[in-house]
Enzyme design. Structure first.
Site, PDB file in Angstrom:
ATOM      1  N   SER A 155       0.837  -1.214   0.000  1.00  7.68           N
ATOM      2  CA  SER A 155       0.000   0.000   0.000  1.00  7.68           C
ATOM      3  C   SER A 155       0.867   1.257   0.000  1.00  7.68           C
ATOM      4  O   SER A 155       0.607   2.214  -0.731  1.00  7.68           O
ATOM      5  CB  SER A 155      -0.879   0.022   1.256  1.00  7.68           C
ATOM      6  OG  SER A 155      -1.798  -1.028   1.217  1.00  7.68           O
ATOM      7  N   ASP A 160      -7.007  -8.287   4.272  1.00 10.92           N
ATOM      8  CA  ASP A 160      -6.226  -9.146   3.378  1.00 10.92           C
ATOM      9  C   ASP A 160      -5.727 -10.417   4.067  1.00 10.92           C
ATOM     10  O   ASP A 160      -5.106 -11.269   3.425  1.00 10.92           O
ATOM     11  CB  ASP A 160      -5.028  -8.367   2.814  1.00 10.92           C
ATOM     12  CG  ASP A 160      -5.467  -7.276   1.846  1.00 10.92           C
ATOM     13  OD1 ASP A 160      -6.576  -7.394   1.278  1.00 10.92           O
ATOM     14  OD2 ASP A 160      -4.715  -6.308   1.663  1.00 10.92           O
TER      15      ASP A 160
HETATM   16  C1  S3P Z   1      -5.601  -1.391  -0.011  1.00  4.91           C
HETATM   17  C2  S3P Z   1      -6.865  -1.441   0.488  1.00  4.91           C
HETATM   18  C3  S3P Z   1      -7.614  -2.686   0.662  1.00  4.91           C
HETATM   19  C4  S3P Z   1      -6.724  -3.929   0.537  1.00  4.91           C
HETATM   20  C5  S3P Z   1      -5.747  -3.815  -0.589  1.00  4.91           C
HETATM   21  C6  S3P Z   1      -4.860  -2.608  -0.401  1.00  4.91           C
HETATM   22  C7  S3P Z   1      -4.940  -0.078  -0.151  1.00  4.91           C
HETATM   23  O1  S3P Z   1      -8.607  -2.765  -0.342  1.00  4.91           O
HETATM   24  O2  S3P Z   1      -7.515  -5.077   0.365  1.00  4.91           O
HETATM   25  O3  S3P Z   1      -4.934  -4.970  -0.671  1.00  4.91           O
HETATM   26  O4  S3P Z   1      -3.712  -0.027  -0.356  1.00  4.91           O
HETATM   27  O5  S3P Z   1      -5.646   0.946  -0.039  1.00  4.91           O
HETATM   28  P1  S3P Z   1     -10.071  -2.089  -0.134  1.00  4.91           P
HETATM   29  O6  S3P Z   1      -9.887  -0.637  -0.054  1.00  4.91           O
HETATM   30  O7  S3P Z   1     -10.846  -2.503  -1.359  1.00  4.91           O
HETATM   31  O8  S3P Z   1     -10.606  -2.714   1.124  1.00  4.91           O
END
Ligand code: S3P
Length: 448
Positions: free
Chosen positions: A29, A327
């Site tokens: 992220s 996740d």
């Molecule tokens: C993420 C947000 C999450 C996560 C993804 C990374 C991010 O998704 O599942 O692997 O970096 O903002 P969602 O915002 O759809 O929950």
């Protein structure tokens, strides 16, 4: 790129004790965001510890297509010469975000309030995922989007020429949607407000502040009210990307279930918006010590000493914890299978729109490994078989999903009989050194 090459089957065999240090790669992220915010700043952002997984490499390529200069100087060491807020140029070709929902959604937000047009696509997994959750709020700024039925990629986004500020309450707990709206708000005069009922990962807010934006987060009865003042000049930063707690989850959980294991996983984020798995494991009886708590790259981190934990107990995972471990449910369901009693995961329907339908993928694979499962639209229940108790001996389908592939490989390290995955190639999206790192700890993995 995952999903474009040949499938790479992989098998995990019952493994001896895992020992040693597991240094996992940079946070996915934060890696995406450091490239995107770097591209929005005026001047050169320097990044160390960048995750060089395919998802992030696709975002780097996209930033170049929008006009930023992105350079790799050495392993994990990158720089971005930004074009400034509103400075994106129109890309000459389609933007292919590969497997990455975070990449495509954040980039759509970033270009949505600049008068340019871009067409986005991705691999077979990403082309199934809903983009309406991002394009609906972007439409409030005046952005237009034309995709396939159901808001699917490929999709053409026409940036708003005269965007108006937006106040948006998130209908789903999603850091991607929150971040897309905030990134769009950067190039809008006035204040853009996002309200989230349940807190989701807060890396965008932390990094916006770090890059010099004016942003305020107020905790109210309706949730977090995040207010961003538009059209700042973002200042380039030096970003040290901390290690990824979602990747750390795989060696951590492997050590918990493989008999005799004792490993160290340094620098795991303790950010409260990311640490739900670790709270849950401790409640189940996992032997995890949190050593040397400190700050790294603007995130609270600790070194985790993790030991094989014998009989852990299944629990009801509190629903409100879901955003902080969204996740990690696939790997938690593997730990649950090696625990005693039921582990109940409710309020998890978001798992159905990840890189795969993760409730279905885990349920089918665990059943094939001999584990009893119950599921409904929003729930996954795993009936534990105790330490070493999972029969295994199955080939599990990974559906182009890196976390499903790694979860079943961890399952095979502790099950009675080997567990194979039909395709381990998606692992490169988030954890390209997974195979070597796990083998280095003593895991028995083979190709095929
Ligand atoms: C993420 C947000 C999450 C996560 C993804 C990374 C991010 O998704 O599942 O692997 O970096 O903002 P969602 O915002 O759809 O929950």
């Amino acid at each position: 790129m995952s999903g474009h090459g040949d499938a790479q089957p992989m098998t995990a065999h019952k493994s001896g004790p895992l020992r040693g240090t597991a240094s996992v790669p940079g946070d996915k992220s934060i890696s995406h965001r450091s490239l995107i915010f770097g591209a929005m700043a005026v001047g050169e952002t320097k990044i160390t510890g960048l995750l060089e997984g395919q998802d992030v490499l696709d975002t780097a390529k996209a930033m170049r297509a929008f006009g930023a200069t992105v350079t790799q100087h050495g392993p994990g060491a990158w720089s971005v010469q930004g074009v400034g807020v509103g400075g994106f140029q129109e890309p000459a070709d389609v933007i292919d975000c590969g497997n990455s929902g975070t990449g495509v959604r954040l980039i759509m937000g970033t270009m949505a309030t600049t008068p340019i047009t871009a067409t986005f696509t991705g691999d077979a997994s990403l082309r199934k995922r809903p983009m309406g959750r991002v394009t609906d709020p972007l439409a409030l700024f005046g952005t237009q989007a034309y995709g396939r039925k159901g808001g699917r990629l490929p999709m053409t986004v026409v940036g708003a020429a005269n965007p108006v500020p937006v106040r948006y309450a998130l209908p789903v707990a999603s850091a991607q949607v929150k971040s897309a709206v905030l990134l769009a708000g950067l190039n809008v005069p006035g204040e853009t407000v996002v309200i989230e009922r349940e807190p989701t990962r807060d890396h965008s807010e932390r990094m916006l502040l770090g890059f010099g934006a004016t942003l305020n987060v107020e905790k109210t009865a309706e949730g977090h009210v995040i207010t961003l003042v538009g059209q700042p000049e973002l200042r380039p930063q030096t970003v040290a990307v901390p290690r990824d707690p979602s990747s750390a989850a795989f060696p951590v959980c492997a050590a918990l279930v493989v008999e005799g294991s004792d490993i160290l996983v340094p620098g795991v984020s303790q950010n409260l918006t990311r640490n739900g798995l670790y709270l849950t494991l401790v409640e189940m009886g996992a032997e995890i010590e949190f050593l040397s708590p400190r700050e790294e790259g603007g995130e609270p981190v600790a070194d985790l000493r993790v030991r094989f934990s014998g009989a852990m107990q299944g629990i009801e995972v509190p629903e409100e914890r879901a955003p902080s471990m969204i996740d990690e449910y696939p790997i938690l369901s593997v730990v649950a299978a090696f625990s005693e009693g039921r582990t109940v995961m409710r309020g998890v329907k978001e798992l159905r729109v990840k890189e795969s339908d993760r409730i279905d993928a885990m349920a089918r694979g665990l059943e094939a490994c001999g584990v009893r499962i119950e599921e409904d639209e929003d729930t996954l229940i795993v009936y534990g078989m105790g330490p070493g108790g999972v029969p295994g001996g199955a080939i599990c389908a990974t559906h182009l999903d890196h976390r499903i592939a790694m979860s079943f490989l961890v399952c095979g390290m502790a099950a009675k009989a080997a567990v194979s995955v039909d395709d381990a190639s998606p692992i490169v999206t988030s954890f390209p050194i997974f195979e070597g790192l796990m083998a280095g700890l003593g895991a028995s993995l083979s190709r095929g």
